[in-house]
Design a protein around this motif. Structure first.
Motif, PDB file in Angstrom:
ATOM      1  N   GLN A 175      81.118 105.192  40.783  1.00 37.33           N
ATOM      2  CA  GLN A 175      81.766 105.356  39.484  1.00 37.33           C
ATOM      3  C   GLN A 175      81.730 104.042  38.717  1.00 37.33           C
ATOM      4  O   GLN A 175      81.787 104.030  37.495  1.00 37.33           O
ATOM      5  N   ALA A 176      81.641 102.933  39.444  1.00 39.37           N
ATOM      6  CA  ALA A 176      81.389 101.615  38.865  1.00 39.37           C
ATOM      7  C   ALA A 176      80.136 101.088  39.558  1.00 39.37           C
ATOM      8  O   ALA A 176      79.932 101.323  40.752  1.00 39.37           O
ATOM      9  N   ARG A 177      79.288 100.396  38.791  1.00 36.81           N
ATOM     10  CA  ARG A 177      78.015  99.924  39.345  1.00 36.81           C
ATOM     11  C   ARG A 177      77.757  98.485  38.901  1.00 36.81           C
ATOM     12  O   ARG A 177      77.916  98.162  37.717  1.00 36.81           O
ATOM     13  N   TYR A 178      77.349  97.665  39.866  1.00 35.32           N
ATOM     14  CA  TYR A 178      77.126  96.246  39.608  1.00 35.32           C
ATOM     15  C   TYR A 178      75.812  95.782  40.218  1.00 35.32           C
ATOM     16  O   TYR A 178      75.378  96.306  41.242  1.00 35.32           O
ATOM     17  N   TYR A 179      75.237  94.762  39.600  1.00 34.98           N
ATOM     18  CA  TYR A 179      74.171  93.976  40.214  1.00 34.98           C
ATOM     19  C   TYR A 179      74.810  92.662  40.625  1.00 34.98           C
ATOM     20  O   TYR A 179      75.647  92.111  39.906  1.00 34.98           O
ATOM     21  N   ILE A 180      74.425  92.148  41.798  1.00 30.97           N
ATOM     22  CA  ILE A 180      74.904  90.847  42.258  1.00 30.97           C
ATOM     23  C   ILE A 180      73.690  89.967  42.495  1.00 30.97           C
ATOM     24  O   ILE A 180      72.686  90.405  43.076  1.00 30.97           O
ATOM     25  N   CYS A 181      73.767  88.734  42.003  1.00 28.46           N
ATOM     26  CA  CYS A 181      72.656  87.790  42.151  1.00 28.46           C
ATOM     27  C   CYS A 181      73.193  86.378  41.936  1.00 28.46           C
ATOM     28  O   CYS A 181      74.350  86.195  41.576  1.00 28.46           O
ATOM     29  N   GLU A 182      72.328  85.418  42.145  1.00 28.10           N
ATOM     30  CA  GLU A 182      72.698  84.050  41.822  1.00 28.10           C
ATOM     31  C   GLU A 182      72.556  83.869  40.313  1.00 28.10           C
ATOM     32  O   GLU A 182      71.780  84.585  39.663  1.00 28.10           O
ATOM     33  N   PRO A 183      73.305  82.939  39.723  1.00 25.79           N
ATOM     34  CA  PRO A 183      73.213  82.728  38.272  1.00 25.79           C
ATOM     35  C   PRO A 183      71.789  82.434  37.829  1.00 25.79           C
ATOM     36  O   PRO A 183      71.036  81.746  38.517  1.00 25.79           O
ATOM     37  N   GLY A 184      71.409  83.016  36.705  1.00 27.78           N
ATOM     38  CA  GLY A 184      70.096  82.752  36.133  1.00 27.78           C
ATOM     39  C   GLY A 184      69.030  83.782  36.464  1.00 27.78           C
ATOM     40  O   GLY A 184      67.972  83.791  35.835  1.00 27.78           O
ATOM     41  N   ILE A 185      69.272  84.655  37.412  1.00 27.54           N
ATOM     42  CA  ILE A 185      68.255  85.650  37.770  1.00 27.54           C
ATOM     43  C   ILE A 185      68.308  86.834  36.809  1.00 27.54           C
ATOM     44  O   ILE A 185      67.297  87.258  36.270  1.00 27.54           O
ATOM     45  N   ILE A 186      69.491  87.365  36.588  1.00 29.98           N
ATOM     46  CA  ILE A 186      69.698  88.478  35.650  1.00 29.98           C
ATOM     47  C   ILE A 186      70.691  88.001  34.594  1.00 29.98           C
ATOM     48  O   ILE A 186      71.673  87.339  34.929  1.00 29.98           O
ATOM     49  N   THR A 187      70.432  88.342  33.336  1.00 28.45           N
ATOM     50  CA  THR A 187      71.378  88.019  32.264  1.00 28.45           C
ATOM     51  C   THR A 187      72.031  89.312  31.773  1.00 28.45           C
ATOM     52  O   THR A 187      71.549  90.414  32.064  1.00 28.45           O
ATOM     53  N   GLU A 188      73.093  89.174  31.015  1.00 30.72           N
ATOM     54  CA  GLU A 188      73.775  90.344  30.465  1.00 30.72           C
ATOM     55  C   GLU A 188      72.832  91.186  29.613  1.00 30.72           C
ATOM     56  O   GLU A 188      72.929  92.410  29.591  1.00 30.72           O
ATOM     57  N   ASP A 189      71.921  90.532  28.902  1.00 29.74           N
ATOM     58  CA  ASP A 189      70.977  91.257  28.042  1.00 29.74           C
ATOM     59  C   ASP A 189      70.016  92.135  28.836  1.00 29.74           C
ATOM     60  O   ASP A 189      69.462  93.096  28.306  1.00 29.74           O
ATOM     61  N   ASP A 190      69.791  91.813  30.102  1.00 29.40           N
ATOM     62  CA  ASP A 190      68.878  92.582  30.951  1.00 29.40           C
ATOM     63  C   ASP A 190      69.501  93.879  31.466  1.00 29.40           C
ATOM     64  O   ASP A 190      68.787  94.786  31.873  1.00 29.40           O
ATOM     65  N   LEU A 191      70.820  93.956  31.486  1.00 30.27           N
ATOM     66  CA  LEU A 191      71.518  95.046  32.157  1.00 30.27           C
ATOM     67  C   LEU A 191      71.385  96.382  31.455  1.00 30.27           C
ATOM     68  O   LEU A 191      71.436  96.457  30.224  1.00 30.27           O
ATOM     69  N   PRO A 192      71.273  97.455  32.250  1.00 24.10           N
ATOM     70  CA  PRO A 192      71.334  98.797  31.674  1.00 24.10           C
ATOM     71  C   PRO A 192      72.755  99.073  31.157  1.00 24.10           C
ATOM     72  O   PRO A 192      73.711  98.390  31.522  1.00 24.10           O
ATOM     73  N   GLU A 193      72.859 100.091  30.348  1.00 24.80           N
ATOM     74  CA  GLU A 193      74.148 100.472  29.777  1.00 24.80           C
ATOM     75  C   GLU A 193      75.176 100.742  30.884  1.00 24.80           C
ATOM     76  O   GLU A 193      74.867 101.380  31.890  1.00 24.80           O
ATOM     77  N   ARG A 194      76.354 100.223  30.725  1.00 28.35           N
ATOM     78  CA  ARG A 194      77.523 100.393  31.594  1.00 28.35           C
ATOM     79  C   ARG A 194      77.455  99.629  32.914  1.00 28.35           C
ATOM     80  O   ARG A 194      78.405  99.649  33.677  1.00 28.35           O
ATOM     81  N   TRP A 195      76.352  98.988  33.243  1.00 26.76           N
ATOM     82  CA  TRP A 195      76.261  98.240  34.491  1.00 26.76           C
ATOM     83  C   TRP A 195      76.956  96.895  34.357  1.00 26.76           C
ATOM     84  O   TRP A 195      76.903  96.249  33.313  1.00 26.76           O
ATOM     85  N   GLY A 196      77.604  96.466  35.443  1.00 27.71           N
ATOM     86  CA  GLY A 196      78.242  95.163  35.483  1.00 27.71           C
ATOM     87  C   GLY A 196      77.351  94.149  36.188  1.00 27.71           C
ATOM     88  O   GLY A 196      76.350  94.503  36.820  1.00 27.71           O
ATOM     89  N   LEU A 197      77.731  92.878  36.055  1.00 25.13           N
ATOM     90  CA  LEU A 197      76.953  91.794  36.660  1.00 25.13           C
ATOM     91  C   LEU A 197      77.890  90.842  37.394  1.00 25.13           C
ATOM     92  O   LEU A 197      78.909  90.408  36.845  1.00 25.13           O
ATOM     93  N   LEU A 198      77.529  90.529  38.629  1.00 28.33           N
ATOM     94  CA  LEU A 198      78.262  89.579  39.460  1.00 28.33           C
ATOM     95  C   LEU A 198      77.349  88.408  39.788  1.00 28.33           C
ATOM     96  O   LEU A 198      76.187  88.617  40.149  1.00 28.33           O
ATOM     97  N   ASN A 199      77.864  87.195  39.638  1.00 29.62           N
ATOM     98  CA  ASN A 199      77.124  86.000  40.049  1.00 29.62           C
ATOM     99  C   ASN A 199      77.795  85.395  41.265  1.00 29.62           C
ATOM    100  O   ASN A 199      79.025  85.319  41.336  1.00 29.62           O
ATOM    101  N   VAL A 200      76.971  84.978  42.229  1.00 31.48           N
ATOM    102  CA  VAL A 200      77.478  84.322  43.429  1.00 31.48           C
ATOM    103  C   VAL A 200      77.432  82.818  43.187  1.00 31.48           C
ATOM    104  O   VAL A 200      76.388  82.259  42.887  1.00 31.48           O
ATOM    105  N   LEU A 201      78.580  82.195  43.321  1.00 30.43           N
ATOM    106  CA  LEU A 201      78.727  80.762  43.089  1.00 30.43           C
ATOM    107  C   LEU A 201      78.700  80.014  44.414  1.00 30.43           C
ATOM    108  O   LEU A 201      78.744  80.634  45.487  1.00 30.43           O
ATOM    109  N   PRO A 202      78.638  78.689  44.370  1.00 29.88           N
ATOM    110  CA  PRO A 202      78.668  77.928  45.624  1.00 29.88           C
ATOM    111  C   PRO A 202      79.881  78.309  46.477  1.00 29.88           C
ATOM    112  O   PRO A 202      80.961  78.583  45.959  1.00 29.88           O
TER     113      PRO A 202
END
Length: 174
Positions: free
Chosen positions: A86-113
Motif C-alpha cells: 500500500q506504500a512503496r519505496y526505493y532505497i539506495c545510497e544518495p545520488g543514485i535515484i533522484t525525486e525526479d526519477d520516481l514513478p507517481e506515488r513512490w517514495g525514496l529512502l537514502n541510506v546514510l553513513p
C-alpha cells in the motif's frame, strides 16, 4: 549532472535489503518484515516487505541507476494495481535515484553513513494492491520456514528460527 554514490564503499544489494527490513520494523512499525523472501509463488519478488495491522510497505533496493530503470519496465510497475504494498519505496545510497526519477506515488529512502535511513520523499497510498500476492508470499515464507522478523507487543524483536520456536532469538529494541 553526473550521479555518483556518496560513500566510498557502496553497499551491496543484500545490505540495502537488511537496512530496509530494520527500517520497516522500526520507523514504519511493521509487526512482520521480510528481507529478500526469495519464494517463487508470485511474479513480484520484493527486496523487503513489511506488514502491520493496517498496511503493507514494499521496499525495492537499488545499487545503480540502470537497475532502477530496468525495474520500471516490470509488469507490476507498469500496472501498479498488480504490485504489492500500500506504500512503496526505493532505497539506495544518495545520488543514485533522484525525486525526479520516481514513478507517481513512490517514495525514496537514502541510506546514510552508519546505516541510518533518511526519507527523501514519502510514498503516496496505493489503493489497488495485489493482496493475493501478499498473502501467497507470507504463506510460502511460513511453509518453507523462511526466517521472519517479528515485533512483539512488548517491543522486543524476535527472529523465528527454521524450527519455529525451539531456537528463536529474542533481542531488546531495534
Amino acid at each position: 549532472m553526473a550521479r555518483k554514490p556518496t560513500s566510498l564503499i557502496p553497499r551491496t544489494h543484500r545490505e540495502l535489503c537488511e537496512i530496509a527490513e530494520r527500517w520497516l520494523l522500526g520507523t514504519q512499525r511493521c509487526r512482520v518484515a521480510i528481507a529478500e523472501p526469495n519464494v517463487i509463488v508470485t511474479d513480484e519478488h520484493p527486496d523487503a516487505i513489511g506488514f502491520s495491522g493496517e498496511k503493507s510497505v514494499l521496499v525495492e533496493a537499488k545499487t545503480s541507476l540502470n537497475d532502477f530503470r530496468a525495474d520500471l519496465k516490470k509488469p507490476f510497475r507498469i500496472c501498479p494495481q498488480k504490485g504489492m504494498g500500500q506504500a512503496r519505496y526505493y532505497i539506495c545510497e544518495p545520488g543514485i535515484i533522484t525525486e525526479d526519477d520516481l514513478p507517481e506515488r513512490w517514495g525514496l529512502l537514502n541510506v546514510l553513513p552508519g546505516g541510518r535511513v533518511r526519507i527523501v520523499r514519502y510514498s503516496g497510498h496505493f489503493l489497488e494492491v495485489n493482496y493475493f500476492a501478499e498473502r501467497s508470499l507470507l504463506t510460502a515464507c511460513l511453509y518453507i520456514q523462511k526466517p521472519l522478523k517479528i515485533n512483539t507487543v512488548q517491543g522486543r524483536k524476535i527472529q523465528l528460527s527454521p524450527t519455529f520456536g525451539t531456537e528463536s532469538k529474542e533481542t531488546e529494541g531495534i
